[in-house]
Write a protein that holds these residues in place. Structure first.
Motif, PDB file in Angstrom:
ATOM      1  N   ALA A   9       0.844  -1.123  -0.071  1.00 47.05           N
ATOM      2  CA  ALA A   9       0.068   0.202  -0.005  1.00 47.05           C
ATOM      3  C   ALA A   9       0.814   1.014  -0.102  1.00 47.05           C
ATOM      4  O   ALA A   9       2.116   1.110   0.391  1.00 47.05           O
ATOM      5  CB  ALA A   9      -1.035   0.125   1.164  1.00 47.05           C
ATOM      6  N   LEU A  10       0.504   2.462  -0.233  1.00 41.37           N
ATOM      7  CA  LEU A  10       1.217   3.649  -0.418  1.00 41.37           C
ATOM      8  C   LEU A  10       0.141   4.909  -0.287  1.00 41.37           C
ATOM      9  O   LEU A  10      -1.035   4.396  -0.747  1.00 41.37           O
ATOM     10  CB  LEU A  10       2.038   3.708  -1.685  1.00 41.37           C
ATOM     11  N   ARG A  11       0.631   5.999   0.055  1.00 37.35           N
ATOM     12  CA  ARG A  11      -0.246   7.228  -0.127  1.00 37.35           C
ATOM     13  C   ARG A  11      -0.101   7.737  -1.568  1.00 37.35           C
ATOM     14  O   ARG A  11       1.014   7.843  -2.153  1.00 37.35           O
ATOM     15  CB  ARG A  11       0.389   8.284   0.878  1.00 37.35           C
ATOM     16  N   ALA A  12      -1.279   7.903  -2.034  1.00 36.99           N
ATOM     17  CA  ALA A  12      -1.318   8.465  -3.523  1.00 36.99           C
ATOM     18  C   ALA A  12      -0.848   9.624  -3.672  1.00 36.99           C
ATOM     19  O   ALA A  12      -0.007   9.648  -4.699  1.00 36.99           O
ATOM     20  CB  ALA A  12      -3.031   8.448  -3.657  1.00 36.99           C
ATOM     21  N   ALA A  13      -0.666  10.432  -2.867  1.00 36.67           N
ATOM     22  CA  ALA A  13      -0.119  11.649  -3.176  1.00 36.67           C
ATOM     23  C   ALA A  13       1.517  11.682  -2.872  1.00 36.67           C
ATOM     24  O   ALA A  13       2.207  12.391  -3.541  1.00 36.67           O
ATOM     25  CB  ALA A  13      -0.392  12.853  -1.973  1.00 36.67           C
ATOM     26  N   ASP A  14       1.888  10.479  -2.487  1.00 34.10           N
ATOM     27  CA  ASP A  14       3.488  10.330  -2.637  1.00 34.10           C
ATOM     28  C   ASP A  14       4.037   9.779  -3.846  1.00 34.10           C
ATOM     29  O   ASP A  14       5.072   9.454  -4.086  1.00 34.10           O
ATOM     30  CB  ASP A  14       3.778   9.193  -1.509  1.00 34.10           C
ATOM     31  N   CYS A  15       2.834   9.322  -4.848  1.00 32.57           N
ATOM     32  CA  CYS A  15       3.329   8.613  -6.105  1.00 32.57           C
ATOM     33  C   CYS A  15       3.986   9.694  -6.865  1.00 32.57           C
ATOM     34  O   CYS A  15       3.388  10.714  -7.084  1.00 32.57           O
ATOM     35  CB  CYS A  15       2.189   7.897  -6.652  1.00 32.57           C
ATOM     36  N   PRO A  16       5.045   9.568  -7.616  1.00 28.40           N
ATOM     37  CA  PRO A  16       5.562  10.547  -8.387  1.00 28.40           C
ATOM     38  C   PRO A  16       4.778  10.811  -9.434  1.00 28.40           C
ATOM     39  O   PRO A  16       4.016  10.101 -10.183  1.00 28.40           O
ATOM     40  CB  PRO A  16       6.930  10.111  -8.694  1.00 28.40           C
ATOM     41  N   PRO A  17       4.519  12.190  -9.897  1.00 33.10           N
ATOM     42  CA  PRO A  17       3.905  12.591 -11.148  1.00 33.10           C
ATOM     43  C   PRO A  17       4.529  12.313 -12.379  1.00 33.10           C
ATOM     44  O   PRO A  17       5.821  12.079 -12.334  1.00 33.10           O
ATOM     45  CB  PRO A  17       3.722  14.157 -10.956  1.00 33.10           C
ATOM     46  N   ARG A  18       3.895  11.910 -13.594  1.00 34.95           N
ATOM     47  CA  ARG A  18       4.452  11.955 -14.736  1.00 34.95           C
ATOM     48  C   ARG A  18       5.458  13.023 -15.033  1.00 34.95           C
ATOM     49  O   ARG A  18       5.104  14.175 -14.584  1.00 34.95           O
ATOM     50  CB  ARG A  18       3.228  12.137 -15.771  1.00 34.95           C
ATOM     51  N   THR A  19       6.538  12.581 -15.645  1.00 36.06           N
ATOM     52  CA  THR A  19       7.491  13.696 -16.125  1.00 36.06           C
ATOM     53  C   THR A  19       7.038  14.488 -17.376  1.00 36.06           C
ATOM     54  O   THR A  19       7.565  15.527 -17.633  1.00 36.06           O
ATOM     55  CB  THR A  19       8.648  13.093 -16.528  1.00 36.06           C
ATOM     56  N   ARG A  20       6.371  13.643 -18.444  1.00 35.46           N
ATOM     57  CA  ARG A  20       5.856  14.228 -19.458  1.00 35.46           C
ATOM     58  C   ARG A  20       4.594  14.915 -19.191  1.00 35.46           C
ATOM     59  O   ARG A  20       3.633  14.164 -18.694  1.00 35.46           O
ATOM     60  CB  ARG A  20       5.955  13.273 -20.604  1.00 35.46           C
ATOM     61  N   PRO A  21       4.457  15.807 -19.931  1.00 33.74           N
ATOM     62  CA  PRO A  21       3.092  16.701 -19.672  1.00 33.74           C
ATOM     63  C   PRO A  21       1.833  16.002 -20.192  1.00 33.74           C
ATOM     64  O   PRO A  21       0.760  16.065 -20.140  1.00 33.74           O
ATOM     65  CB  PRO A  21       3.119  18.147 -20.254  1.00 33.74           C
ATOM     66  N   SER A  22       2.229  15.440 -21.447  1.00 36.08           N
ATOM     67  CA  SER A  22       1.246  14.525 -22.315  1.00 36.08           C
ATOM     68  C   SER A  22       1.784  13.495 -23.154  1.00 36.08           C
ATOM     69  O   SER A  22       2.936  13.826 -23.232  1.00 36.08           O
ATOM     70  CB  SER A  22       0.151  15.350 -22.943  1.00 36.08           C
ATOM     71  N   GLY A  38      -0.998  22.865 -16.464  1.00 34.74           N
ATOM     72  CA  GLY A  38      -1.679  23.039 -15.369  1.00 34.74           C
ATOM     73  C   GLY A  38      -2.320  21.676 -14.874  1.00 34.74           C
ATOM     74  O   GLY A  38      -3.070  21.609 -13.850  1.00 34.74           O
ATOM     75  N   ARG A  39      -1.830  20.598 -15.608  1.00 34.36           N
ATOM     76  CA  ARG A  39      -2.270  19.322 -15.494  1.00 34.36           C
ATOM     77  C   ARG A  39      -1.274  18.363 -14.669  1.00 34.36           C
ATOM     78  O   ARG A  39      -0.112  18.266 -15.222  1.00 34.36           O
ATOM     79  CB  ARG A  39      -3.148  18.542 -16.569  1.00 34.36           C
ATOM     80  N   GLU A  40      -1.450  17.820 -13.692  1.00 31.01           N
ATOM     81  CA  GLU A  40      -0.511  16.872 -13.058  1.00 31.01           C
ATOM     82  C   GLU A  40      -1.389  15.564 -12.739  1.00 31.01           C
ATOM     83  O   GLU A  40      -2.250  15.343 -12.259  1.00 31.01           O
ATOM     84  CB  GLU A  40      -0.161  17.274 -11.974  1.00 31.01           C
ATOM     85  N   LYS A  41      -0.694  14.492 -13.388  1.00 37.33           N
ATOM     86  CA  LYS A  41      -1.070  13.332 -13.205  1.00 37.33           C
ATOM     87  C   LYS A  41      -0.016  12.355 -12.490  1.00 37.33           C
ATOM     88  O   LYS A  41       0.982  12.363 -12.846  1.00 37.33           O
ATOM     89  CB  LYS A  41      -1.287  12.540 -14.556  1.00 37.33           C
ATOM     90  N   ARG A  42      -0.648  11.679 -11.461  1.00 38.44           N
ATOM     91  CA  ARG A  42       0.075  10.606 -10.584  1.00 38.44           C
ATOM     92  C   ARG A  42      -0.296   9.377 -10.830  1.00 38.44           C
ATOM     93  O   ARG A  42      -1.355   8.841 -10.508  1.00 38.44           O
ATOM     94  CB  ARG A  42       0.054  11.067  -9.021  1.00 38.44           C
ATOM     95  N   PRO A  43       0.418   8.467 -11.698  1.00 34.13           N
ATOM     96  CA  PRO A  43       0.098   7.142 -11.904  1.00 34.13           C
ATOM     97  C   PRO A  43       0.136   6.205 -10.739  1.00 34.13           C
ATOM     98  O   PRO A  43       0.870   6.379  -9.869  1.00 34.13           O
ATOM     99  CB  PRO A  43       0.945   6.625 -12.745  1.00 34.13           C
TER     100      PRO A  43
END
Length: 163
Positions: A9-22, A38-43
């Protein structure tokens, strides 16, 4: 324990965001003029090694969009709003959303969708989609087509010419 062992398990906010904007080609990313910045996605599924579907914790800053308005041929998509008040744009028009609301987009329906944050506060939502091989996406408002080939999106103009 190996470094390749997924976490329990992990905290969702601790997952690193994607490095590419899209995944869009550079010509499209440049044309969007910061709306994707202005969009940040954390897989969230990737750290667990999930391969059949993806889950993203996505944040939209004021003025940001989720994606260009699109419809998938084979992929179902689902969103659940956690914070903020995005506007959902579909073929039926605009629908204001709020925390606790959800929306689903059935594969092959042809109903293109997009979220936009027209508020002055961030929007936070979960997006879930499957990873069906051979999927494609149509973009009714833009000169863009996409096809999922060997796990990667390939983009062309609607007439099939490359970007």
């Amino acid at each position: 324990m190996s470094n390749d062992t997924p976490p329990v398990a992990l905290r969702a906010a601790d997952c690193p965001p994607r490095t590419r904007p899209s995944n869009y080609p550079p010509a499209i990313r440049n044309w969007l003029d910061g709306k994707l910045a202005g969009r940040e996605k954390r897989p969230l599924g990737d750290p667990f090694g999930l391969t059949h579907f993806g889950v993203n914790l996505t944040r939209l800053a004021p003025g940001a969009i989720s994606a260009l308005r699109h419809a998938h041929t084979l992929q179902d998509e689902f969103i659940y709003v956690l914070e903020g008040t995005p506007t959902l744009i579909t073929d039926a028009g605009e629908t204001p959303l709020a925390p606790g609301m959800c929306a689903g987009f059935r594969a092959g329906s042809g109903d293109a969708h997009q979220l936009i944050n027209r508020s002055d506060t961030d929007v936070l939502y979960l997006e879930i989609g499957d990873r069906t091989p051979g999927d494609s996406a149509a973009y009714p408002d833009d000169d863009l087509a996409a096809e999922l080939i060997d796990g990667r999106w390939h983009f062309t103009h609607k007439d099939g010419t490359a970007y």
